[in-house]
Each structure stands twice: as structure tokens, then as C-alpha cells.
Design a protein around this motif. Structure first.
Motif, short mmCIF file in Angstrom:
data_model
loop_
_atom_site.label_atom_id
_atom_site.label_comp_id
_atom_site.label_asym_id
_atom_site.label_seq_id
_atom_site.Cartn_x
_atom_site.Cartn_y
_atom_site.Cartn_z
N LEU A 11 8.28 -8.50 -16.65
CA LEU A 11 8.92 -7.25 -16.10
C LEU A 11 8.14 -6.17 -16.44
O LEU A 11 7.79 -5.31 -15.64
N GLY A 12 8.14 -6.05 -17.52
CA GLY A 12 7.21 -5.04 -18.27
C GLY A 12 5.88 -4.86 -17.86
O GLY A 12 5.32 -3.62 -17.31
N GLU A 13 5.17 -6.18 -17.45
CA GLU A 13 3.88 -5.97 -17.13
C GLU A 13 3.54 -5.52 -15.64
O GLU A 13 2.89 -4.69 -15.18
N VAL A 14 4.97 -5.82 -14.76
CA VAL A 14 4.78 -5.52 -13.38
C VAL A 14 5.07 -4.02 -13.33
O VAL A 14 4.41 -3.05 -12.67
N GLU A 65 -1.97 3.43 -5.94
CA GLU A 65 -2.09 3.19 -4.52
C GLU A 65 -1.36 1.93 -4.18
O GLU A 65 -0.85 1.78 -2.85
N ARG A 66 -0.78 1.25 -5.07
CA ARG A 66 -0.15 0.01 -4.54
C ARG A 66 1.26 -0.12 -5.43
O ARG A 66 1.25 0.76 -6.54
N PHE A 67 2.15 -0.83 -4.91
CA PHE A 67 3.36 -0.63 -5.62
C PHE A 67 4.18 -2.15 -5.41
O PHE A 67 4.42 -2.47 -4.41
N TYR A 68 4.52 -2.67 -6.42
CA TYR A 68 5.54 -3.90 -6.39
C TYR A 68 6.91 -3.55 -6.38
O TYR A 68 7.35 -2.79 -7.08
N GLU A 69 7.55 -3.60 -5.23
CA GLU A 69 8.90 -2.94 -5.01
C GLU A 69 10.16 -3.74 -5.07
O GLU A 69 11.16 -3.21 -5.28
N ASN A 70 10.13 -5.15 -5.27
CA ASN A 70 10.93 -5.95 -5.12
C ASN A 70 11.76 -6.41 -6.49
O ASN A 70 12.75 -7.16 -6.72
N TRP A 71 10.87 -5.92 -7.56
CA TRP A 71 11.65 -6.35 -8.91
C TRP A 71 12.76 -5.85 -9.14
O TRP A 71 13.68 -6.69 -10.02
N PRO A 72 13.57 -4.63 -8.87
CA PRO A 72 14.81 -4.20 -9.08
C PRO A 72 16.00 -5.46 -8.73
O PRO A 72 16.53 -5.90 -9.55
N ASN A 102 2.56 -1.04 -11.81
CA ASN A 102 3.06 -0.11 -10.96
C ASN A 102 2.48 1.54 -11.22
O ASN A 102 1.98 2.30 -10.57
N LYS A 103 2.55 1.79 -12.50
CA LYS A 103 2.30 2.80 -13.22
C LYS A 103 0.92 3.23 -12.90
O LYS A 103 0.12 4.47 -12.93
N THR A 130 0.80 -1.17 0.18
CA THR A 130 0.05 0.02 0.09
C THR A 130 0.85 1.21 0.20
O THR A 130 1.54 1.55 0.89
N TRP A 131 0.74 1.83 -1.07
CA TRP A 131 1.89 3.13 -1.43
C TRP A 131 1.25 4.55 -0.87
O TRP A 131 2.04 5.47 -1.29
N SER A 132 0.16 4.61 -0.62
CA SER A 132 -0.72 5.82 -0.47
C SER A 132 -1.86 5.51 0.48
O SER A 132 -2.49 4.44 0.61
#
Length: 561
Positions: A443-446, A455-462, A450-451, A286-288
Motif C-alpha cells: 500500500l505504501g508503494e502504491v 500524470e497517473r493515479f491509482y485511485e481504487n486503493w481506499p 501516486n506522489k 491518466t490524471w493530467s
């Protein structure tokens, strides 16, 4: 005439619990090493190097790994057998000691004791077969949570027995707390919270007065406990102070709490109906503060907590006690800000209490509908057992396991890392290169998701991107030669700089490891040493670096283009 006497039941009931565990989870003996099994077990300097004291938060766990390795090497069978026996021990603990949590404040006659034994047996059968325990049996790295679950449950049970029966149980309670503490970082929190809740429920005012009156015993026991803990973990206090300071100073604490509230209800659903379990999870943060679903989930959690409080006010023991112990074990995750939000084995310490609650519910229904309740209970145990057995089958190979992960969560890019890691060990370089296009597409779909959803963010992809592309680099060294590998790896570094990933310690170390392998293949040994030295700070790659720099590898010629 009874077919089974009390004496024979005392043998057959625990035997049935053991058989249930073996039937439901015995497939774990064919399971493979997965994810953190490689760096926390297979490449752990505390195991092969014998330096078990280095991980002070997991001394007992690392010791168990080291003893297994010295006895049989890195045999997946024996490592998983230890985890299986640990779950057997926990299931028997629910059977033998769970009944005392059911009789926390009542004087027990023979009829009530017999009833408590049957409820504990049903609870042990549910716990023994529950699919949420499959990660503790199939995932070697989850052994620490299995130990914390066992020892914190025993600490709670021994505390009840100490308060109601004999003071000798207090010593066993102290031992259980110490063992939980040196099994895993949160072990002290789990065991301490369990004992604290039990004492509030079990101790009468008169007992508290007696306890205070014999303060020399209390102080002596506390000093002995503290001495034992500090003997094994000299930095215990500093560790917890630093951990909680880091947690409460984290700028993401509020968003982390909201996210955990949202995930909490997913946990509840899986505990009741554990279908579609996934061995790895990609949960969006939850990013917001505008995430309405997270606020609704938080309100629901507050309502649930209020309901547990109402049970205490109405003196509905032991339901209130068991509900508090289960809720406390799950909500302890709120105190540890971590990126992995949905991990099944973290529910293991709460599972014994939830199993006892389920058994109590079946016992209440049995009074009115005995036959239907017996059928429902048997169906529940059989269903859980079948689901657990099927789940163990997924762990029988890396391919099946990763296919299961990607089927249940198509954006879980870490599954690609696992398959590529296996391919590196098998020297299946084409497998890594052939899979890279699918990885890039997902990866492009993730990133697009995110964009789309602010309100939500997948953060571990890097992390997963750098891991995968470093293994692509290694595949290119062997298939296309040093020139192509260096070109690809330098392009990765430019993307890391553009996205500011180069400041992340682990990502930088991964890149340095890849560049070190390129220089080693090009016979630039000194340049390789320089990159390997830059990858040593976390200690994660120490064992791998030492193997790479052995004389037999240092002079290895570069592969042909």
C-alpha cells in the motif's frame, strides 16, 4: 478420392470446435468463486430469494444463476459448466453463422459458400481456444458478458440473413437484441450497434426502399420489440438516459477517455499475444492532460478508425464490416465511466469478429503458401489452447489465483482482499493477520507512486484498504478479543475521516458492518442492529446481515481475549 465427404464434414467440423473448447477451457470446472462471484451470485437476493426481477439490467443472467442454484445449490462445478456451455454455444455460432458476415454484399455460389465455411471454421477454432475467453468460462460473474457477446453476434448475423434471404430472420434478430438487452446493462448498446453497422453494410438502396415501402411491417416489428423489452425492463429508457446523463456530466469524462485510449493498445497487444494475462488489473488513470503517452495512444486510435473508414470507401467488404464491428464493441467502453479500466471479459463481444478477421488473413496467405499457412494456423490454435488450459489451472484455488495476480501486478492490492475473504470463510484468522504487514508495505508503494507521477493515479486503493482492515478487525475479534478489535476499528475510522473516505457510501457501509460484528461479539445486539441498519442502504450486505442476526448468532458469546 476425398477422405471426408461434405456430409461428414458437416458433422466433424462443429464437433472439432466443441472438442477445442473442452480441451482449452474444460479446466474451468475445477475453478473457484472469485471476487464478485460472492456478492453477485452467492449472496445475491435475486438468487436465493427468487427476486430475479430486481436487477433489471441483468434479468436473464440472474435467472440463470437462480435456476442453477435451485437445481444443484452453490456448486462451483455446475455454475462454471453453464459458463463453459455458453462459450461452446458462442463458438458454434461463429462456425454456423460467421460465414454470412463474410458474404455480406456478394452473391454466393457453391465454391464461395464452401470457402466461407472453412474460414468460419478456422475462426471458430481461434475463438474457441483464445485465452481472452478464459474469464468468461472461469469467472461466473462474467456470464453476463458471455451472453451479451453471444446474442449481439447472433443479432448481427441474423440481420445479414434477413437482408439477404428471408424476412423471418428479422424476428430472430429482434429476439437476439432483446436477450442481449436483459443480459447486461450495455447489452442493448452492443446488439444495437452491431445490427446498425450490419444494416449499413448489407442493405442496398433498393432494399431500403422496399423496407420503407412495407413500413407497416417495420412499425409492427419495432412495436413488438419495444413491447417485449419493456415487459422485461420497465425502466429501460430511464435507465439508459440516466446512465448516459451520468456519463456525459462526469467531470472525469475527458480524463477517462484519454485513459481508455491508452489502455486500448494494451487490449490490442493481449488479443494478438495473450501471454501474462492477469485475473485482476490495477491500471493507473491518466490524471493530467500532460500525459503524452495517452495523447499518442489517442492519435493512434484515431488513425486506426480512419483506416477502417478507408476500407469502407474502398469497398473492402467484409473486412471493413468485421473491423467496424470489433472496433465498435471495444470502444463502447468509452461510454461507461467506470473505475475498472482493464478487464478482459469486456473484450468478449469483440472476439468473434476479430477471430473472423484472423481467419480471413490466414485464408489470404493460404493461396500463396498453403502448407506454411496450415502449420501457422495449427500452431496458433494449439498455442492459444495451451495458454487457456494453463490459465484455467490458476483458477483452481484462491491461493494460486491470487499468487498469479500478484506475480503479474505486484500492486494489485485487491488480491489480498480475495485471500482474506477466503480465510474468513475458512476461519483462518492467523492467515489474515500474518498477511497484513505485506499488504501495508505494498500500500505504501502504491501511495508513493501516486506522489511520484502526477500524470497517473491509482485511485481504487481506499476501497481495498477498508476491505482488508475490516477483515483484520474480524480476525482480531476471534484472536485477540473485542477490546483489541474495537481499538483497531476506531483507528480505521479516524484515518477514513482524515482522508475524507467517510463520505464514500460503500466504505462507510463496510466500516459499519465491521463495527456491527464487534458489537454482536460483545453481545450488544441492539447496538449491532443499529450499525447493521446503517450498512443496508446499498443492499450489498443484506443477505450477510440477515444471517448474522439469526437467533443462533445474535446471542453468541464474545471470544476470549
Amino acid at each position: 478420392m476425398m477422405l471426408l465427404t461434405k456430409k461428414s464434414l458437416a458433422v466433424w467440423l462443429p464437433c472439432s470446435v466443441v472438442v477445442a473448447v473442452l480441451l482449452a477451457h474444460g479446466g474451468c470446472l475445477d475453478s473457484v468463486f472469485y471476487l464478485d462471484d460472492w456478492n453477485q451470485v452467492h449472496s445475491n437476493v435475486g438468487v436465493e430469494g427468487g427476486k430475479w426481477w430486481l436487477e433489471q439490467a441483468r434479468i436473464l443472467t440472474v435467472l440463470s444463476y437462480m435456476w442453477t442454484w435451485r437445481a444443484v445449490g452453490f456448486s462451483t462445478f455446475w455454475f462454471h459448466l453453464f459458463n463453459l456451455l455458453l462459450h461452446v454455444a458462442a463458438a458454434l455460432a461463429v462456425y454456423y453463422f460467421g460465414r454470412y458476415l463474410l458474404q455480406v454484399r456478394s452473391s454466393v455460389d457453391s465454391e464461395e459458400e464452401e470457402k466461407g465455411r472453412w474460414i468460419a471454421w478456422v475462426a471458430a477454432m481461434i475463438f474457441a481456444t483464445h485465452p481472452m475467453a478464459t474469464e468468461v468460462t472461469n469467472y461466473v460473474r462474467a456470464r453476463d458478458h458471455g451472453m451479451v457477446g453471444l446474442f449481439s453476434f447472433l443479432a448481427a448475423c441474423f440481420a445479414v440473413m434477413g437482408a439477404k434471404r428471408d424476412g423471418k430472420w428479422w424476428w430472430l434478430c429482434g429476439v437476439a437484441v432483446v436477450l442481449a438487452t436483459i443480459s447486461k446493462g450495455p447489452g442493448l448498446a452492443h446488439a444495437g450497434l452491431s445490427v446498425g453497422i450490419v444494416l449499413l453494410a448489407a442493405m442496398s438502396r433498393q432494399q431500403w426502399r422496399m423496407l420503407v415501402a412495407t413500413k407497416w411491417r417495420v412499425m409492427g416489428g419495432l412495436l413488438l420489440l419495444a413491447g417485449g423489452v419493456l415487459f422485461f425492463r420497465l425502466t429501460l429508457v430511464a435507465f439508459y438516459v440516466a446512465l448516459q446523463e451520468q456519463t456525459f456530466r462526469s467531470p472525469r469524462l475527458g480524463l477517462f477517455t484519454l485513459t481508455q485510449c491508452r489502455v486500448f493498445w494494451e487490449y490490442m497487444k493481449l488479443l494478438v499475444w495473450p501471454v501474462g494475462l492477469c485475473s485482476d488489473h490495477l491500471v493507473a488513470w491518466t490524471w493530467s492532460l500532460g500525459d503524452r503517452a495517452a495523447w499518442v495512444a489517442a492519435a493512434g486510435l484515431l488513425l486506426l478508425s480512419s483506416g477502417v473508414g478507408w476500407l469502407w470507401v474502398k469497398r473492402r467488404q467484409p473486412v471493413a464490416l468485421l473491423a467496424s464491428l470489433a472496433l465498435g464493441a471495444i470502444c463502447l467502453r468509452f461510454l461507461f465511466v467506470v473505475s475498472e479500466l482493464m478487464v478482459e471479459y469486456r473484450l468478449y463481444p469483440a472476439l468473434p469478429y476479430l477471430s473472423l478477421l484472423a481467419a480471413m488473413g490466414l485464408a489470404a496467405c493460404w493461396r500463396r503458401l498453403p502448407r506454411a499457412t496450415c502449420v501457422a494456423g495449427a500452431a496458433l490454435v494449439v498455442t492459444y489452447g495451451v495458454l487457456s488450459f494453463k490459465r484455467s489451472e490458476d483458477w483452481s484455488s484462491m491461493t494460486r489465483l491470487c499468487d498469479s495476480v500478484l506475480k503479474n501486478d505486484r500492486w494489485q492490492l485487491r488480491a489480498f482482499n480475495s485471500m482474506s475473504t477466503q480465510d474468513v470463510m475458512d476461519e483462518n484468522w492467523q492467515g489474515i493477520l500474518g498477511r497484513y504487514a505485506d499488504f501495508s508495505k505494498r500500500l505504501g508503494e502504491v501511495i508513493a507512486e501516486n506522489k511520484r507521477n502526477p500524470e497517473r493515479f491509482y485511485e481504487n486503493w481506499p476501497l481495498w484498504v477498508v476491505c482488508e482492515e475490516c477483515m483484520v478487525t474480524e480476525a482480531l475479534i476471534h484472536r485477540n478479543g473485542v477490546y483489541e478489535a474495537r481499538k483497531f476499528h476506531n483507528a480505521l475510522w479516524k484515518r477514513m475521516q482524515a482522508n475524507r473516505f467517510d463520505t464514500h457510501v460503500l466504505l462507510r457501509e463496510l466500516w459499519e458492518m465491521g463495527m456491527g460484528k464487534i458489537e454482536l461479539a460483545a453481545e450488544n445486539v441492539e447496538a449491532a442492529r443499529s450499525h447493521f441498519d446503517a450498512a443496508r442502504s446499498s443492499g450489498l450486505f443484506t443477505t450477510e446481515i440477515e444471517k448474522l442476526l439469526k437467533p443462533s448468532n445474535a446471542g453468541k458469546p464474545a471470544p476470549a481475549k
